[in-house]
Design a protein around this motif. Structure first.
Motif, PDB file in Angstrom:
ATOM      1  N   PHE A  39       1.001  -1.171   0.051  1.00 40.31           N
ATOM      2  CA  PHE A  39      -0.023  -0.084   0.140  1.00 40.31           C
ATOM      3  C   PHE A  39       0.810   1.183   0.178  1.00 40.31           C
ATOM      4  CE2 PHE A  39      -2.211  -3.413   2.278  1.00 40.31           C
ATOM      5  CZ  PHE A  39      -3.462  -3.418   1.646  1.00 40.31           C
ATOM      6  N   LEU A  40       0.953   2.112  -0.957  1.00 41.11           N
ATOM      7  CA  LEU A  40       1.755   3.357  -1.173  1.00 41.11           C
ATOM      8  C   LEU A  40       0.754   4.421  -1.245  1.00 41.11           C
ATOM      9  CD1 LEU A  40       4.407   4.573  -1.591  1.00 41.11           C
ATOM     10  CD2 LEU A  40       4.142   4.207  -3.961  1.00 41.11           C
ATOM     11  N   LEU A  41       0.912   5.341  -0.230  1.00 40.24           N
ATOM     12  CA  LEU A  41       0.024   6.727  -0.304  1.00 40.24           C
ATOM     13  C   LEU A  41       0.940   7.812  -0.479  1.00 40.24           C
ATOM     14  CD1 LEU A  41      -1.860   5.772   3.232  1.00 40.24           C
ATOM     15  CD2 LEU A  41      -2.805   6.306   0.838  1.00 40.24           C
ATOM     16  N   ASN A  42       0.716   8.696  -1.407  1.00 40.27           N
ATOM     17  CA  ASN A  42       1.481   9.791  -1.611  1.00 40.27           C
ATOM     18  C   ASN A  42       0.650  10.914  -1.435  1.00 40.27           C
ATOM     19  OD1 ASN A  42       4.052   8.859  -2.770  1.00 40.27           O
ATOM     20  ND2 ASN A  42       2.970   8.203  -4.673  1.00 40.27           N
ATOM     21  N   LEU A  43       1.250  11.726  -0.517  1.00 39.11           N
ATOM     22  CA  LEU A  43       0.510  12.965  -0.117  1.00 39.11           C
ATOM     23  C   LEU A  43       1.364  14.155  -0.274  1.00 39.11           C
ATOM     24  CD1 LEU A  43      -1.566  14.497   1.902  1.00 39.11           C
ATOM     25  CD2 LEU A  43      -0.264  13.513   4.001  1.00 39.11           C
ATOM     26  N   ASN A  44       0.957  15.246  -0.839  1.00 37.52           N
ATOM     27  CA  ASN A  44       1.473  16.699  -0.895  1.00 37.52           C
ATOM     28  C   ASN A  44       1.111  17.530   0.393  1.00 37.52           C
ATOM     29  OD1 ASN A  44       3.323  16.399  -3.073  1.00 37.52           O
ATOM     30  ND2 ASN A  44       1.330  16.153  -4.264  1.00 37.52           N
ATOM     31  N   TYR A  45       2.007  18.203   1.034  1.00 42.52           N
ATOM     32  CA  TYR A  45       1.614  19.113   2.045  1.00 42.52           C
ATOM     33  C   TYR A  45       2.840  20.273   1.922  1.00 42.52           C
ATOM     34  CZ  TYR A  45       0.835  21.051   6.711  1.00 42.52           C
ATOM     35  OH  TYR A  45       0.283  21.946   7.489  1.00 42.52           O
ATOM     36  N   LYS A  46       2.211  21.422   1.421  1.00 35.69           N
ATOM     37  CA  LYS A  46       3.117  22.507   1.500  1.00 35.69           C
ATOM     38  C   LYS A  46       4.353  22.456   0.664  1.00 35.69           C
ATOM     39  CE  LYS A  46       1.827  24.880   5.840  1.00 35.69           C
ATOM     40  NZ  LYS A  46       2.193  25.527   6.992  1.00 35.69           N
ATOM     41  N   GLY A  47       4.057  21.804  -0.487  1.00 37.27           N
ATOM     42  CA  GLY A  47       4.959  21.664  -1.505  1.00 37.27           C
ATOM     43  C   GLY A  47       6.009  20.582  -1.218  1.00 37.27           C
ATOM     44  N   ARG A  48       5.703  19.603  -0.239  1.00 41.45           N
ATOM     45  CA  ARG A  48       6.659  18.620   0.023  1.00 41.45           C
ATOM     46  C   ARG A  48       5.571  17.135  -0.408  1.00 41.45           C
ATOM     47  NH1 ARG A  48       7.632  22.773   2.843  1.00 41.45           N
ATOM     48  NH2 ARG A  48       9.584  23.311   3.228  1.00 41.45           N
ATOM     49  N   THR A  49       6.265  16.210  -0.476  1.00 38.52           N
ATOM     50  CA  THR A  49       5.671  14.903  -1.075  1.00 38.52           C
ATOM     51  C   THR A  49       6.165  13.879   0.355  1.00 38.52           C
ATOM     52  OG1 THR A  49       5.981  15.170  -3.245  1.00 38.52           O
ATOM     53  CG2 THR A  49       5.563  12.971  -2.453  1.00 38.52           C
ATOM     54  N   ILE A  50       4.942  13.466   0.845  1.00 38.06           N
ATOM     55  CA  ILE A  50       5.217  12.531   1.942  1.00 38.06           C
ATOM     56  C   ILE A  50       5.022  11.020   1.251  1.00 38.06           C
ATOM     57  CG2 ILE A  50       4.435  11.867   4.360  1.00 38.06           C
ATOM     58  CD1 ILE A  50       3.663  14.866   4.701  1.00 38.06           C
ATOM     59  N   LYS A  51       5.746  10.176   1.469  1.00 39.02           N
ATOM     60  CA  LYS A  51       5.377   8.769   0.983  1.00 39.02           C
ATOM     61  C   LYS A  51       5.250   7.864   2.008  1.00 39.02           C
ATOM     62  CE  LYS A  51       8.086   9.833  -3.071  1.00 39.02           C
ATOM     63  NZ  LYS A  51       9.370   9.752  -4.010  1.00 39.02           N
ATOM     64  N   ILE A  52       4.227   7.359   2.015  1.00 39.90           N
ATOM     65  CA  ILE A  52       4.015   6.146   3.032  1.00 39.90           C
ATOM     66  C   ILE A  52       3.903   5.090   2.425  1.00 39.90           C
ATOM     67  CG2 ILE A  52       2.227   5.525   5.108  1.00 39.90           C
ATOM     68  CD1 ILE A  52       1.430   8.538   4.768  1.00 39.90           C
ATOM     69  N   LYS A  53       4.665   3.866   2.871  1.00 37.86           N
ATOM     70  CA  LYS A  53       4.634   2.449   2.203  1.00 37.86           C
ATOM     71  C   LYS A  53       4.316   1.676   3.485  1.00 37.86           C
ATOM     72  CE  LYS A  53       7.517  -0.556  -0.400  1.00 37.86           C
ATOM     73  NZ  LYS A  53       8.644  -0.577  -1.265  1.00 37.86           N
ATOM     74  N   ASN A  54       3.480   0.731   3.131  1.00 34.01           N
ATOM     75  CA  ASN A  54       3.034  -0.267   4.169  1.00 34.01           C
ATOM     76  C   ASN A  54       3.022  -1.684   3.168  1.00 34.01           C
ATOM     77  OD1 ASN A  54       2.582   0.691   7.210  1.00 34.01           O
ATOM     78  ND2 ASN A  54       1.389   2.028   5.450  1.00 34.01           N
ATOM     79  N   ALA A  55       3.817  -2.655   3.737  1.00 34.49           N
ATOM     80  CA  ALA A  55       4.253  -3.951   2.778  1.00 34.49           C
ATOM     81  C   ALA A  55       3.669  -5.006   3.814  1.00 34.49           C
ATOM     82  CB  ALA A  55       5.457  -4.107   2.178  1.00 34.49           C
ATOM     83  N   THR A  56       3.051  -5.972   3.178  1.00 34.93           N
ATOM     84  CA  THR A  56       2.562  -7.025   4.038  1.00 34.93           C
ATOM     85  C   THR A  56       3.019  -8.367   3.186  1.00 34.93           C
ATOM     86  OG1 THR A  56       0.419  -7.163   3.393  1.00 34.93           O
ATOM     87  CG2 THR A  56       0.747  -6.059   5.205  1.00 34.93           C
ATOM     88  N   GLY A  57       3.031  -9.672   3.882  1.00 42.44           N
ATOM     89  CA  GLY A  57       3.215 -10.883   2.915  1.00 42.44           C
ATOM     90  C   GLY A  57       4.298 -11.658   3.631  1.00 42.44           C
ATOM     91  N   THR A  58       5.417 -11.696   3.024  1.00 45.81           N
ATOM     92  CA  THR A  58       6.694 -12.245   3.776  1.00 45.81           C
ATOM     93  C   THR A  58       7.559 -11.378   4.705  1.00 45.81           C
ATOM     94  OG1 THR A  58       7.928 -11.829   1.572  1.00 45.81           O
ATOM     95  CG2 THR A  58       7.157 -13.939   1.872  1.00 45.81           C
ATOM     96  N   TYR A  59       6.869 -10.270   4.695  1.00 46.84           N
ATOM     97  CA  TYR A  59       7.683  -9.344   5.690  1.00 46.84           C
ATOM     98  C   TYR A  59       6.503  -8.354   5.968  1.00 46.84           C
ATOM     99  CZ  TYR A  59       8.296  -7.425   0.895  1.00 46.84           C
ATOM    100  OH  TYR A  59       8.022  -7.015  -0.486  1.00 46.84           O
TER     101      TYR A  59
END
Length: 173
Positions: A39-59
């Protein structure tokens, strides 16, 4: 898995973020197939990109990253989380331990309301993030890494984003 996708769609809508979801099946041997979901969320806040990655499965891991400043800064720090076991024997009941030479960062961590959401999750569950502010390639980055091996791990996303927003508000250009 459908419930998680729906939950992430709701989080993305609430944050005004874009969601990218991928699911692969990996043969890990012996006829065992493991689903790997990212699951990858990309969010822009005040000209910055915040990238949130959550991975499930073998890890099961999550990480968040954003470039906060386009120049090097003296705001380097590392905020670690004491385990529940270590916290049992600690006089200080705050599970966060900060290492920094910056008084501005210390004050921010001690007084910011944005950290309260993260503190609440660490108190009730095995959420043990490591938060790092680091100078890299002439830029200042804020990174968070954490395991997803705790109950209701998607609930950590909003408090993490609130922390990033407060950090950008305080220390951004």
């Amino acid at each position: 898995m459908t419930n998680l996708v729906t939950e992430f769609e709701d989080i993305a809508e609430q944050l005004g973020a874009t969601l990218h979801f991928s699911e692969n099946k990996i043969n890990i041997g012996g006829g065992v197939i493991s689903p790997n979901c990212v699951f990858l969320l990309n969010l822009n806040y005040k000209g910055r990109t915040i990238k949130i990655k959550n991975a499930t499965g073998t890890y099961f891991y999550g990480n968040v990253q954003s470039v906060i400043l386009n120049r090097q800064s003296s705001l380097e720090f590392q905020l670690t989380t004491k385990s529940h076991f270590t916290n049992l024997f600690s006089r200080k009941k705050d599970r966060f331990k900060i290492q920094t030479s910056s008084n501005d960062i210390k004050t921010f961590i001690q007084t910011s309301e944005s950290i309260l959401g993260l503190r609440q999750i660490t108190q009730k569950d095995v959420f043990e993030p490591t938060i790092i502010g680091i100078n890299s390639n002439g830029k200042y980055e804020l990174l968070i890494e954490y395991s997803l091996q705790f109950n209701d791990w998607p609930e950590a996303i909003i408090p993490i984003v609130n922390f990033y927003k407060a950090f950008i508000d305080k220390f951004g250009d």
